[in-house]
Design a protein around this motif. Sequence first.
Motif, PDB file in Angstrom:
ATOM      1  N   UNK A  65       0.836  -1.203   0.000  1.00  0.00           N
ATOM      2  CA  UNK A  65       0.000   0.000   0.000  1.00  0.00           C
ATOM      3  C   UNK A  65       0.873   1.256   0.000  1.00  0.00           C
ATOM      4  N   UNK A  66       1.894   1.271   0.844  1.00  0.00           N
ATOM      5  CA  UNK A  66       2.803   2.417   0.900  1.00  0.00           C
ATOM      6  C   UNK A  66       3.485   2.634  -0.442  1.00  0.00           C
ATOM      7  N   UNK A  67       3.887   1.549  -1.088  1.00  0.00           N
ATOM      8  CA  UNK A  67       4.510   1.641  -2.399  1.00  0.00           C
ATOM      9  C   UNK A  67       3.589   2.334  -3.398  1.00  0.00           C
ATOM     10  N   UNK A  68       2.331   1.926  -3.429  1.00  0.00           N
ATOM     11  CA  UNK A  68       1.376   2.503  -4.382  1.00  0.00           C
ATOM     12  C   UNK A  68       1.064   3.966  -4.066  1.00  0.00           C
ATOM     13  N   UNK A  69       0.969   4.279  -2.795  1.00  0.00           N
ATOM     14  CA  UNK A  69       0.710   5.669  -2.399  1.00  0.00           C
ATOM     15  C   UNK A  69       1.874   6.570  -2.825  1.00  0.00           C
ATOM     16  N   UNK A  70       3.095   6.128  -2.567  1.00  0.00           N
ATOM     17  CA  UNK A  70       4.261   6.921  -2.937  1.00  0.00           C
ATOM     18  C   UNK A  70       4.414   7.029  -4.453  1.00  0.00           C
ATOM     19  N   UNK A  71       4.070   5.952  -5.161  1.00  0.00           N
ATOM     20  CA  UNK A  71       4.130   5.996  -6.617  1.00  0.00           C
ATOM     21  C   UNK A  71       3.220   7.091  -7.161  1.00  0.00           C
TER      22      UNK A  71
END
Length: 364
Positions: free
Chosen positions: A228-234
């Motif tokens: 989830x953090x990866x997608x938010x930062x992306x």
Amino acid sequence: MTKHQITNWRIEGLDFARALALFGMFVVNYKVIVGAEGNGSEWLFWFTELFQGRASAVFVLLAGIGISLMTKKARNGDSNIIRISKKDIWKRSAFLFLLGMVLYVVGWTGDILHYYGVFMFIASFLIVTSSKMIIIICSLFGLIAQIMQVTSNYLKGWNHDSPFIEYTDFWTVEGFLRNLLFNGYHPIFPWICYFLLGMIIGRLELTNKNLIKKMGNISFLLLLFFEITSRVLLQSSLKILDIESANYLFQTGPIPPNLFYLTSNASSAVLIVVISIYVTRKFSGNWLVKVLINTGQLSLTHYVSHVFVGIGILVLLGRLVNQTLELSLIFSILFFVGSMLFTIIWRKKFKRGPIEWMMRKLVN
């Protein structure tokens, strides 16, 4: 060699996980071999991408666990036992490294075994090191890898016309070390982190049901958090970065193996091991579970055969270029079933697979 029965459910769980990882590796490798990447329906693309980089991470994690189990006496013994354990690991690492080089020579540039051998060699110096210190060392490897990815050219050495397919200067000292340390398929920075994490897990009491449950819950929650953090930062970083830079820094795919890839895949690898331990304990008498356990015990043989036999079949069928995801997945399934059938026949007479037997003879 004689027929062998393994009764320790903890070890069986690890072998079951090896079988699952083996199937995942077939899916990933044959997709690349037949040139099927992106050539198929959306759901097939999504399904095959699930295995990308994760199957190999499970293998390396399991190797670390195996080293800790193998050196348990050394951690509680005298300096002589430690010395003997180190020499045993050095012999195994040399065998795997040389076997991987043989595969590379015959054209299998996606080899993991020579990396595997180096991981084992480095780990041999840490068999009595405290888990706390191993965590620190692991963190440093991951951090240095991220710094290297940001400050260095990650594409250096790869053929620009076929990136991540052909490494142009692999057989030079500089190219070999760059591939091994930095931008190969499974470079030491940061792939050894999976091995070190496995060493820590292998020191735990894996027969403790409460511990296994806790490990499963934590790894699942961490997997969700990092994805989830990866997608938010992306998404949020696109305001200041282009899509390629954002993916380079924050995606959880294996190229490059950034911190988000490392942490997400470590979580999923632990989760797969926990699930495998649970399944083998819950369904210990199931025929299919037993076959998968035995298949996992012959994983080195099956890995080598998927190069020589599997690719050989594809060459004979003329299916090495511009194939579909459907074909690559069907071939992966059929080859895995064939590996299971080979295991059933082989284990009727022999304890270990042919490559496993060869390694044991040479090492011992």
